[in-house]
Scaffold this active site. Structure first.
Site, short mmCIF file in Angstrom:
data_model
loop_
_atom_site.label_atom_id
_atom_site.label_comp_id
_atom_site.label_asym_id
_atom_site.label_seq_id
_atom_site.Cartn_x
_atom_site.Cartn_y
_atom_site.Cartn_z
CB THR A 150 -49.96 -70.08 -27.69
OG1 THR A 150 -49.57 -69.31 -28.81
CG2 THR A 150 -48.93 -71.15 -27.40
N GLY A 189 -50.09 -62.45 -23.97
CA GLY A 189 -49.66 -61.27 -23.23
C GLY A 189 -50.86 -60.54 -22.67
CD GLU A 432 -47.94 -62.97 -33.83
OE1 GLU A 432 -48.82 -63.74 -34.23
OE2 GLU A 432 -48.02 -62.34 -32.77
C1 LIG Z 1 -55.30 -48.63 -32.96
C2 LIG Z 1 -54.26 -49.51 -33.39
C3 LIG Z 1 -52.93 -48.97 -33.18
C4 LIG Z 1 -52.00 -50.02 -33.55
C5 LIG Z 1 -50.66 -49.79 -33.11
C6 LIG Z 1 -49.94 -51.09 -33.02
C7 LIG Z 1 -48.60 -51.04 -33.64
C8 LIG Z 1 -47.63 -51.69 -32.80
C9 LIG Z 1 -46.25 -51.53 -33.22
C10 LIG Z 1 -45.33 -52.07 -32.22
C11 LIG Z 1 -45.01 -53.52 -32.41
C12 LIG Z 1 -44.60 -54.13 -31.20
C13 LIG Z 1 -44.45 -55.60 -31.34
C14 LIG Z 1 -44.14 -56.24 -30.06
C15 LIG Z 1 -45.35 -56.78 -29.39
C16 LIG Z 1 -45.15 -58.17 -28.96
C17 LIG Z 1 -46.38 -58.93 -29.03
C18 LIG Z 1 -46.11 -60.39 -29.17
C19 LIG Z 1 -47.33 -61.10 -29.11
C20 LIG Z 1 -47.20 -62.49 -29.58
C21 LIG Z 1 -48.25 -63.09 -29.99
C22 LIG Z 1 -48.26 -64.48 -30.50
O1 LIG Z 1 -47.30 -65.18 -30.52
S1 LIG Z 1 -49.79 -65.01 -31.06
C23 LIG Z 1 -49.57 -66.66 -31.54
C24 LIG Z 1 -48.81 -66.78 -32.81
N1 LIG Z 1 -48.80 -68.12 -33.27
C25 LIG Z 1 -48.29 -68.48 -34.42
O2 LIG Z 1 -47.75 -67.68 -35.13
C26 LIG Z 1 -48.48 -69.91 -34.79
C27 LIG Z 1 -47.58 -70.35 -35.90
N2 LIG Z 1 -48.24 -71.32 -36.75
C28 LIG Z 1 -48.87 -70.97 -37.91
O3 LIG Z 1 -48.94 -69.81 -38.26
C29 LIG Z 1 -49.48 -72.06 -38.73
O4 LIG Z 1 -49.92 -73.13 -38.08
C30 LIG Z 1 -48.52 -72.55 -39.78
C31 LIG Z 1 -48.23 -71.40 -40.71
C32 LIG Z 1 -47.22 -73.02 -39.16
C33 LIG Z 1 -49.13 -73.72 -40.58
O5 LIG Z 1 -50.50 -73.75 -40.51
P1 LIG Z 1 -51.37 -74.95 -41.08
O6 LIG Z 1 -50.82 -76.23 -40.59
O7 LIG Z 1 -52.78 -74.67 -40.79
O8 LIG Z 1 -51.16 -74.76 -42.57
P2 LIG Z 1 -50.35 -75.59 -43.63
O9 LIG Z 1 -48.93 -75.71 -43.28
O10 LIG Z 1 -51.08 -76.83 -43.87
O11 LIG Z 1 -50.51 -74.63 -44.86
C34 LIG Z 1 -51.69 -74.57 -45.57
C35 LIG Z 1 -51.71 -73.43 -46.55
O12 LIG Z 1 -52.00 -72.26 -45.83
C36 LIG Z 1 -51.04 -71.27 -46.11
N3 LIG Z 1 -50.93 -70.42 -44.91
C37 LIG Z 1 -50.54 -70.78 -43.68
N4 LIG Z 1 -50.60 -69.72 -42.87
C38 LIG Z 1 -51.07 -68.69 -43.59
C39 LIG Z 1 -51.34 -67.32 -43.29
N5 LIG Z 1 -51.14 -66.81 -42.08
N6 LIG Z 1 -51.81 -66.55 -44.27
C40 LIG Z 1 -52.01 -67.05 -45.49
N7 LIG Z 1 -51.76 -68.33 -45.85
C41 LIG Z 1 -51.29 -69.13 -44.90
C42 LIG Z 1 -49.80 -72.04 -46.42
O13 LIG Z 1 -48.90 -71.26 -47.15
C43 LIG Z 1 -50.37 -73.17 -47.21
O14 LIG Z 1 -50.62 -72.72 -48.53
P3 LIG Z 1 -50.55 -73.73 -49.74
O15 LIG Z 1 -50.99 -72.91 -50.90
O16 LIG Z 1 -51.44 -74.90 -49.44
O17 LIG Z 1 -49.13 -74.15 -49.84
C1 LIG Z 2 -42.76 -63.54 -25.24
C2 LIG Z 2 -43.85 -64.36 -25.85
C3 LIG Z 2 -45.09 -63.79 -26.05
C4 LIG Z 2 -46.14 -64.54 -26.58
N1 LIG Z 2 -47.36 -63.97 -26.72
C5 LIG Z 2 -48.39 -64.73 -27.17
C6 LIG Z 2 -49.71 -64.16 -27.27
O1 LIG Z 2 -49.93 -62.99 -26.96
N2 LIG Z 2 -50.72 -64.95 -27.69
C7 LIG Z 2 -50.51 -66.24 -28.03
O2 LIG Z 2 -51.47 -66.91 -28.40
N3 LIG Z 2 -49.28 -66.79 -27.98
C8 LIG Z 2 -48.23 -66.07 -27.55
N4 LIG Z 2 -46.95 -66.62 -27.49
C9 LIG Z 2 -46.76 -68.02 -27.88
C10 LIG Z 2 -45.98 -68.18 -29.17
O3 LIG Z 2 -46.74 -67.77 -30.27
C11 LIG Z 2 -45.54 -69.63 -29.32
O4 LIG Z 2 -44.65 -69.91 -28.25
C12 LIG Z 2 -44.88 -69.88 -30.65
O5 LIG Z 2 -45.81 -69.81 -31.70
C13 LIG Z 2 -44.12 -71.22 -30.70
O6 LIG Z 2 -44.96 -72.27 -30.38
P1 LIG Z 2 -44.56 -73.37 -29.28
O7 LIG Z 2 -44.22 -72.62 -28.04
O8 LIG Z 2 -45.66 -74.35 -29.24
O9 LIG Z 2 -43.25 -74.03 -29.81
P2 LIG Z 2 -43.12 -75.48 -30.46
O10 LIG Z 2 -43.89 -75.51 -31.72
O11 LIG Z 2 -43.39 -76.53 -29.46
O12 LIG Z 2 -41.59 -75.47 -30.81
C14 LIG Z 2 -40.60 -76.29 -30.18
C15 LIG Z 2 -39.55 -76.69 -31.23
O13 LIG Z 2 -40.16 -77.54 -32.19
C16 LIG Z 2 -39.86 -77.08 -33.49
N5 LIG Z 2 -40.98 -77.39 -34.39
C17 LIG Z 2 -42.31 -77.32 -34.14
N6 LIG Z 2 -43.01 -77.64 -35.22
C18 LIG Z 2 -42.14 -77.92 -36.20
C19 LIG Z 2 -42.27 -78.29 -37.56
N7 LIG Z 2 -43.45 -78.43 -38.13
N8 LIG Z 2 -41.14 -78.49 -38.27
C20 LIG Z 2 -39.94 -78.35 -37.70
N9 LIG Z 2 -39.76 -77.97 -36.42
C21 LIG Z 2 -40.84 -77.76 -35.68
C22 LIG Z 2 -39.65 -75.59 -33.34
O14 LIG Z 2 -38.85 -75.07 -34.39
C23 LIG Z 2 -38.97 -75.50 -31.99
O15 LIG Z 2 -37.59 -75.69 -32.17
C24 LIG Z 2 -45.91 -65.89 -26.96
C25 LIG Z 2 -44.64 -66.45 -26.78
C26 LIG Z 2 -43.62 -65.71 -26.23
C27 LIG Z 2 -42.28 -66.33 -26.04
#
Ligand SMILES: CCCCCCCCCCCCCCCCCCC/C=C/C(=O)SCCNC(=O)CCNC(=O)[C@H](O)C(C)(C)COP(=O)(O)OP(=O)(O)OC[C@H]1O[C@@H](n2cnc3c(N)ncnc32)[C@H](O)[C@@H]1OP(=O)(O)O
Ligand SMILES: Cc1cc2nc3c(=O)[nH]c(=O)nc-3n(C[C@H](O)[C@H](O)[C@H](O)COP(=O)(O)OP(=O)(O)OC[C@H]3O[C@@H](n4cnc5c(N)ncnc54)[C@H](O)[C@@H]3O)c2cc1C
Length: 659
Positions: A150, A189, A432
C-alpha cells in the site's frame, strides 16, 4: 490446606447441571482431543513465564515505550520457540493471532508481518533458489521482513501503485524509485522500526514497458546497525485506533539499486537482457493477500469468541433493575433483550469457524493444484476468500460492539478489553482489501458465473436451477434453500439492474458503478449462504454426542433464523416468504433464545479461553468482577498519590483566582 477458589455464586449456579460435555465442544473447536492437549500445554508453557507479564497496564505507557516493551516480549517469545511443547508452525500460529499471542502482546505483535506476510510471500512468490537464499535466514530470524504494498495514494487500486522498479540491463539491476509523495509505501506493519527487509510491490519496467506490479526482495536497513540503507527513507506512521504495537510504517526509495535476482521470480521473470517472461496467470502475484484473507477469517472469529465470553459471563454476574416487581434484581442475562444481543454472536462464532475451516481446506487444495500448474480453483478461492473475509470481519466488528454495549458502562473501560478487541477486528474490515471492494470482486464472480453458466464449487448453485415446488420449509435444510433462493434472486436483480443501466446508455463501467448497491447485496447473500450451509452441513456430518449435537443444533437454528429476521425484505423478495412464515420464524427465534439462555455460560466455558487471553475483569472465569475492576483502577498512575502535582500547578491557582 487447600485454598478455596472463589467463584461468583451466580456463575456457579449457571455451571451446575450442564447437560452436555463441555470438553467435547472444546475438542470439536480445536480439531480433536490431542489438539486441545497440545494447545493447553503450549498455553501453560507461555503464560507461566514471569518475564512475559506486564509490570503496568500498557495503556499507561507512551507510544514509544509501548512499542519497546512489546518488542521485548515478542523477542522473548521467539527465544521460547525452540523449546515449545507444540510444533513450530502451531506455536507461531498461536502467537501471531488473537488467541494465546494476544495474552502477551495486547495491541499486536511487532514481528507478526514477518510470519503472516513476509515468509508466505517468499514461499509463494520466490523460486526454489530464492527460497534457499532467504527462507532459512527468515525462519532463523537473521532477517525480519514485512510486506510493503500500500502507498500513501493507493491501497485498493493496485494497478495505480506508483513505486517503480526499472530494469537496467547494463548493470543487471532494478532501480527502485518513489516518483512522488503519494508513491511512498504507507501502512505496512513492522515497517516503522522492526523490519530490516521487505517484499516490496512495485511496477516493473523493462525494455521501456510497464509489466504491472511485481514483488521484489529489498533490504531496508543495515543488518548490524539497523540504520536505513542509502536511498531508503523509512519511519513509523503514528498512533492508530488499535494495533498500536504493530509499528506500521512508511517507505520511500531514492534510486535504490537491487540485483536482478531480487525480483521474486516464481511466476514471472526478467531475463538478463531485460526480456519479460509472463506468469501463467497475472493474478498470481496477489497470492500473499489471498493467504492472509483466509487466515483473517479464523482470527476475527477467535476475537469474537473472546468478546462473547466476556459479555456472557459478565451478564450472568451483573444484576440490574427489576423484572418482577418486588423480586431480587435479575441477572441482566435474563432479559430477553440481552439474550437477543448476545446469543446470535455466540452462535455466529460456530458458524464462522466452520465456514473458515472449509475455506482453509479449499486454500490448501487449490494451492496444491496451483503448485502443479493447474489454475482451475483460483477464481473460486479468490471469490470465497474475499466473501468470507468481508463477511466475518464486518459481522464480527458489529457483534463485538454489541457485546461491549451489553456490558453497560464497564464495557467502556479500557481494561474490559473491548477497545482492543474492537480495534483488531475493525482493522480487518480495512486491511487485506477494504470490504466494499472485496464485495464487488465477489459480485463480479457471481455475475460472470450466472451469465456464463460456469464457475467453481462455491457458486454451483447459480448454475443448477432449483427443482420442485418453491414452498417455505422452516427446518434447517429448508432454511438453507431459502438462503440459496435469496442468493440467486439477488444476483438476478443485480444483473437486471446492470442490463437496465446498459439500456439507459451507460458504458459497462458506469452500468457497474450504478448497480453497486445491488451487487454488494448479492455478494453478501452469497457469503451468508456459504456460512449457513457450512454450519448446517458440518453438524450433519460430524460425530457428536446427542447432548452436544442438541445444543449446537439449537445455536445453528438460532443463527440462521436471526439473519432471516434481520434481512426479511430479501426473503420476501426472493424466497416466497409470507407474513405467516415470518411470524413463525419469529416465535421460533424467541423460543430458541429461552432454550439456549440457561447454557450460555457453559457454552462460552467450552471455548476454554484462559483469563489471560480474555484479558478482562468482566469476563474472568471466577466472575469476581467488582473486586477486579477495583484492582485495575488501583493501577492508574493518577491513584498513586491523593493529590496530584497538577493540582498545585493549575487547579489551585484557578480556585484562588476569584474569576
Ligand atoms: C512459518 C509460517 C507460520 C505462519 C503462521 C501465520 C499464521 C497467522 C495466523 C494469524 C493471523 C493473524 C492475522 C492478523 C495479522 C494482521 C496483518 C494485517 C496485515 C495487512 C496487510 C495488508 O493490508 S497488505 C495490502 C492488502 N491490499 C489489498 O488487499 C488490496 C486490495 N485490492 C486488490 O486486491 C485488487 O486490486 C482488486 C482485487 C481490488 C482488483 O484488482 P485489479 O484491478 O488488478 O483486478 P480487476 O478488478 O481488474 O480483476 C481482474 C481479474 O482478476 C481477478 N482477481 C483479482 N484479484 C485476484 C486474486 N487475488 N486472486 C485471483 N484472481 C484475482 C478478478 O476476479 C478478475 O477476474 P476476471 O475473471 O477477469 O473477472
Ligand atoms: C491496521 C492496518 C494494517 C495494514 N497493514 C498493511 C500491510 O502490512 N501492508 C500493506 O501493504 N498495507 C497494509 N494496510 C493497508 C490496507 O491494505 C489498505 O488500507 C486497504 O487495502 C484499503 O486501501 P486504502 O487505504 O487505499 O482505501 P481506499 O481504497 O482509498 O478506500 C477509501 C474508500 O473508497 C472506497 N473505494 C475504493 N475503491 C473503490 C471501488 N473500486 N469501488 C467502490 N468503492 C471503492 C472504499 O470502499 C472506501 O470506502 C494496512 C491497513 C491497516 C488499517
Amino acid at each position: 490446606m487447600t485454598k478455596e477458589i472463589y467463584e461468583n455464586p451466580d456463575l456457579k449456579k449457571e455451571r451446575q447441571n450442564c447437560p452436555f460435555n463441555k470438553e467435547e465442544i472444546t475438542n470439536f473447536l480445536d480439531g480433536g482431543k490431542e489438539k486441545t492437549t497440545e494447545r493447553r500445554q503450549l498455553e501453560t508453557y507461555i503464560l507461566s513465564d514471569e518475564q512475559l507479564k506486564d509490570a503496568v497496564p500498557m495503556e499507561y505507557l507512551s507510544h514509544a515505550d509501548k512499542y519497546a516493551e512489546e518488542l521485548r516480549k515478542s523477542c522473548l517469545l521467539m527465544h521460547k520457540l525452540a523449546d515449545s511443547p507444540a510444533g513450530q508452525v502451531q506455536t507461531l500460529r498461536a502467537l501471531m493471532g488473537a488467541g494465546l499471542g494476544s495474552a502477551i502482546l495486547k495491541e499486536g505483535n511487532p514481528i507478526a508481518l514477518h510470519y503472516v506476510m513476509f515468509i508466505p510471500a517468499l514461499m509463494g512468490q520466490g523460486t526454489v533458489e530464492q527460497q534457499a537464499k532467504w527462507l532459512e535466514k527468515a525462519y532463523n530470524l537473521n532477517i525480519i521482513g514485512t510486506y510493503a504494498q500500500t502507498e500513501l495514494g493507493h491501497g485498493t487500486f493496485l494497478r495505480g501503485l506508483e513505486t517503480k522498479a526499472t530494469y537496467d540491463p547494463v548493470t543487471k539491476e532494478f532501480v527502485l524509485e518513489s516518483p512522488s509523495l503519494t508513491a511512498y509505501k504507507w501502512w505496512p506493519g513492522s515497517l516503522g522500526k522492526t523490519a530490516n527487509y521487505a517484499v516490496v510491490m512495485a511496477q516493473l519496467y523493462t525494455k521501456g514497458k510497464c509489466e504491472g506490479i511485481h514483488p521484489f526482495m529489498v533490504q531496508l536497513r543495515d543488518e548490524e546497525t539497523h540504520e536505513p540503507l542509502p536511498g531508503i527513507l523509512v519511519g513509523e506512521i503514528g498512533p492508530k485506533l488499535g494495533m498500536n504495537t504493530n509499528d506500521n510504517g512508511y517507505l520511500g526509495f531514492d534510486k535504490v539499486r537491487i540485483p536482478r535476482e531480487q525480483l521474486l521470480m516464481k511466476h514471472s521473470q526478467v531475463l538478463e537482457d531485460g526480456t519479460y517472461v509472463k506468469p501463467t496467470n497475472s493474478k498470481l502475484s496477489y497470492g500473499t493477500m489471498v493467504f492472509v484473507r483466509v487466515v483473517v477469517c479464523q482470527d476475527v472469529t477467535v476475537n469474537l469468541r473472546k468478546a462473547v465470553t466476556i459479555a456472557t459471563r459478565y451478564s450472568c454476574v451483573r444484576r440490574q433493575s427489576e423484572l418482577k416487581p418486588g423480586d431480587r434484581e435479575p441477572q441482566v442475562m435474563d432479559y430477553q433483550a440481552q439474550q437477543h444481543k448476545l446469543l446470535p454472536p455466540l452462535a455466529a462464532t460456530f458458524g464462522f469457524q466452520l465456514a473458515a475451516d472449509h475455506l482453509w481446506n479449499l486454500y490448501n487444495t487449490a494451492n496444491n493444484s496451483m503448485e502443479q500448474g493447474d489454475m482451475e480453483l483460483l477464481p473460486d478461492l479468490h471469490g470465497l476468500s474475499c466473501a468470507l473475509k468481508a463477511l466475518c470481519s464486518s459481522e464480527a466488528a458489529n457483534f463485538v460492539e454489541t457485546c461491549r454495549q451489553s456490558c453497560g458502562g464497564h464495557g467502556y473501560m479500557s481494561c474490559s478489553n473491548f477497545p482492543r478487541i474492537y480495534g483488531q477486528v475493525t482493522a480487518a474490515i480495512t486491511y487485506e482489501g477494504e470490504n466494499t471492494v472485496l464485495w464487488l470482486q465477489v459480485a463480479r464472480y457471481l455475475v460472470k458465473t450466472r451469465k456464463e453458466k460456469s464457475g467453481g464449487l462455491s457458486v454451483k448453485y447459480l448454475i443448477d436451477e432449483e427443482k420442485g415446488p418453491r414452498t417455505v420449509d422452516t427446518t434447517p435444510e429448508g432454511i438453507v434453500k431459502l438462503y440459496r433462493r435469496v442468493a440467486v434472486g439477488l444476483v438476478d436483480i443485480a444483473i437486471a439492474e446492470l442490463e437496465n443501466n446498459s439500456r439507459k446508455g451507460y458504458a459497462p463501467h458506469d452500468a457497474w458503478n450504478h448497480a453497486a448497491v445491488h451487487l454488494i447485496k448479492a455478494a453478501q447473500a452469497h457469503a451468508r449462504l456459504f456460512v449457513v450451509e457450512s454450519f448446517v452441513d458440518s453438524l450433519k456430518g460430524s460425530r457428536l454426542s446427542a447432548p452436544v449435537r442438541a445444543i449446537l443444533s439449537q445455536l445453528c437454528e438460532l443463527f440462521i433464523i436471526y439473519w432471516i429476521l434481520d434481512r426479511s425484505g430479501d426473503f420476501f423478495l426472493c424466497a416466497n416468504l409470507k407474513k405467516e412464515d415470518l411470524l413463525q420464524l419469529n416465535s421460533k427465534y424467541v423460543q430458541l433464545l429461552a432454550a439456549i439462555r440457561p447454557q450460555a455460560v457453559n457454552i462460552v466455558d467450552s471455548f476454554d479461553l484462559r483469563d489471560e487471553i480474555l484479558g478482562s475483569p468482566l469476563g474472568c472465569w471466577d466472575g469476581n468482577v467488582y473486586q477486579r475492576l477495583f484492582d485495575e483502577a488501583a493501577k492508574s498512575p493518577l491513584n498513586q498519590k491523593n493529590v496530584h502535582e497538577s493540582f498545585h500547578k493549575y487547579l489551585k491557582p484557578l480556585l484562588k483566582s476569584n474569576l
